[in-house]
Design a protein around this motif. Sequence first.
Motif, short mmCIF file in Angstrom:
data_model
loop_
_atom_site.label_atom_id
_atom_site.label_comp_id
_atom_site.label_asym_id
_atom_site.label_seq_id
_atom_site.Cartn_x
_atom_site.Cartn_y
_atom_site.Cartn_z
N ALA A 1 48.27 51.42 38.05
CA ALA A 1 47.39 50.69 38.94
C ALA A 1 45.99 50.71 38.34
O ALA A 1 45.46 51.78 38.04
CB ALA A 1 47.37 51.33 40.32
N VAL A 2 45.40 49.53 38.13
CA VAL A 2 44.10 49.45 37.47
C VAL A 2 43.09 48.72 38.34
O VAL A 2 43.45 47.88 39.17
CB VAL A 2 44.21 48.74 36.09
N LEU A 3 41.84 49.09 38.14
CA LEU A 3 40.72 48.44 38.80
C LEU A 3 39.66 48.14 37.75
O LEU A 3 39.31 49.02 36.96
CB LEU A 3 40.14 49.34 39.90
N ILE A 4 39.20 46.90 37.71
CA ILE A 4 38.09 46.51 36.84
C ILE A 4 37.02 45.87 37.72
O ILE A 4 37.30 44.91 38.44
CB ILE A 4 38.54 45.53 35.74
N ALA A 5 35.81 46.42 37.67
CA ALA A 5 34.71 45.92 38.50
C ALA A 5 33.49 45.62 37.63
O ALA A 5 33.18 46.40 36.72
CB ALA A 5 34.34 46.94 39.58
N ARG A 6 32.84 44.51 37.93
CA ARG A 6 31.57 44.16 37.27
C ARG A 6 30.51 43.98 38.35
O ARG A 6 30.76 43.34 39.39
CB ARG A 6 31.69 42.86 36.48
N ARG A 7 29.35 44.51 38.08
CA ARG A 7 28.24 44.34 39.01
C ARG A 7 27.96 42.85 39.21
O ARG A 7 28.02 42.06 38.26
CB ARG A 7 27.01 45.07 38.48
N VAL A 8 27.70 42.47 40.46
CA VAL A 8 27.40 41.06 40.76
C VAL A 8 26.24 40.60 39.87
O VAL A 8 25.23 41.29 39.75
CB VAL A 8 27.06 40.89 42.24
N GLY A 9 26.43 39.44 39.23
CA GLY A 9 25.44 38.93 38.29
C GLY A 9 25.94 39.00 36.86
O GLY A 9 25.35 38.37 35.97
N LEU A 10 27.04 39.75 36.63
CA LEU A 10 27.60 39.88 35.29
C LEU A 10 28.89 39.08 35.12
O LEU A 10 29.63 39.28 34.15
CB LEU A 10 27.86 41.36 34.97
N GLY A 11 29.16 38.21 36.06
CA GLY A 11 30.34 37.36 35.96
C GLY A 11 31.55 37.96 36.63
O GLY A 11 31.59 39.16 36.94
N GLU A 12 32.55 37.12 36.86
CA GLU A 12 33.80 37.58 37.46
C GLU A 12 34.61 38.41 36.46
O GLU A 12 34.76 38.00 35.30
CB GLU A 12 34.63 36.38 37.92
N PRO A 13 35.13 39.53 36.89
CA PRO A 13 35.99 40.31 35.98
C PRO A 13 37.34 39.63 35.84
O PRO A 13 37.73 38.78 36.64
CB PRO A 13 36.11 41.65 36.70
#
Length: 441
Positions: free
Chosen positions: A210-222
């Motif tokens: 199970a994986v999670l990839i998150a990018r701070r808003v403003g850095l594009g959709e992961p």
Amino acid sequence: MTSTPHHQPILDKPFVLDLFAGPGGLDVAAHTLEVPSLGIEWDRNACLTRYAAGLDTLHADVSAVRREAFESLPPEINVLAGGPPCQTYSVAGSGVGRKALDEVKGYIERLMAGDSDDEIDEKLKKLSDPRTALVLEPLRYAIQATRSPNRGNRPYDVIVLEQVPAVEALWVHYALVLKTIGLPDGTRYNVKVDVLDTETYGVPQTRSRAVLIARRVGLGEPFLPEPTHRAYEAKAWNRLSGRAAAQAHQPALDEEITPEPVSCPDEGGDREPWVSMGTALYGRRKPFLVRSNYGSSGHPGRRGVRTDQQPAATVTGRISRFVVFEHLDEKIVYEGPRFSMDEAGVLQSFPPKYPWSGKAQAQQVGNAVPPLFGAHLLGAALGLPAPAPDALRKPWAPATEEQRAKLRSHGCGSADDCTARCPQPEDQASPRPPTRRKKSD
């Protein structure tokens, strides 16, 4: 290689903090992508392996660093990654964590609401297995980063997490609060969550994570990494040749073996065939069978015996117990040498000659994040091209004695030994699962 819209670096200078770093799976992945990393690991033996491999390390308890030494971490760290211990969530474990999922979700919401760490710590002490709470540490680090004067209260730009499939529900809850509520300072993230199979990324092993990839808003959709290899599925095998193979080996093994795989041209598109044990362990020149009494990522159908033409079952701390049979001819097999630690590491996609050190090396191998899979995750999270399939096939160059001493001086406080600041041996004994009482007659 021309970059696609997905393959556009989102950070000028990524720097990874690897929580629960183990012997270095995610750090080796970062090294493959030419990204610096720092790992925090509390197990002494895993740290010995890390020092031997030349990996920057803090021999410390992840929770203690957050509470007492967060300001000493390099302020330029902008990527948070890790795989919290899975024993209480794993299908192989006691299941305490799975029973506590709803309770842990409640703590996630309390952390995001800004509740005090001390108050939450007191509540967490009541969990029957303290390791269950460790799955909250990545979120607590993300919050702590926004309160760190040394960082200028700057949040992490990217978060990458992986765990056993049973934790997917928690990652989904992580995603919900990161997107809708945000950290207490208001920082929000765009998040992707899914369960991925490692053999579809070139790892010679069936293992679901199970994986999670998150990018701070403003850095594009992961985005999640695109599979590069075909999935290993029983429906794709040639059943007729499989029955013949089983009959051929039945007298020797007294059990049915898994049939050899057949590539299906209509499945997987342009993807490469999954990588077999025989391909990965090219030093074993004779055909072989592997018998494992251990399941593979919760799929009972993946148990049993596999040939060298198939990927390995999930590599766990029991890898050294897997029995390896070598062929004499079509009907006779004999027990051959079991997997060495180097071979076990290669089945996890570690480079050959990785310097496994200390004790409990099989457990180190089994607990590690497969580096090739980790490189795909980090690459997708950072907008970097996927690693080449042979990126980790070159033998690893170990650290020199001088480099080891320097790394250990930083990680332990002494060039040749642990110090009082390191986790003590008595603290590293894993708590035993609750004893099951027999029902009375």
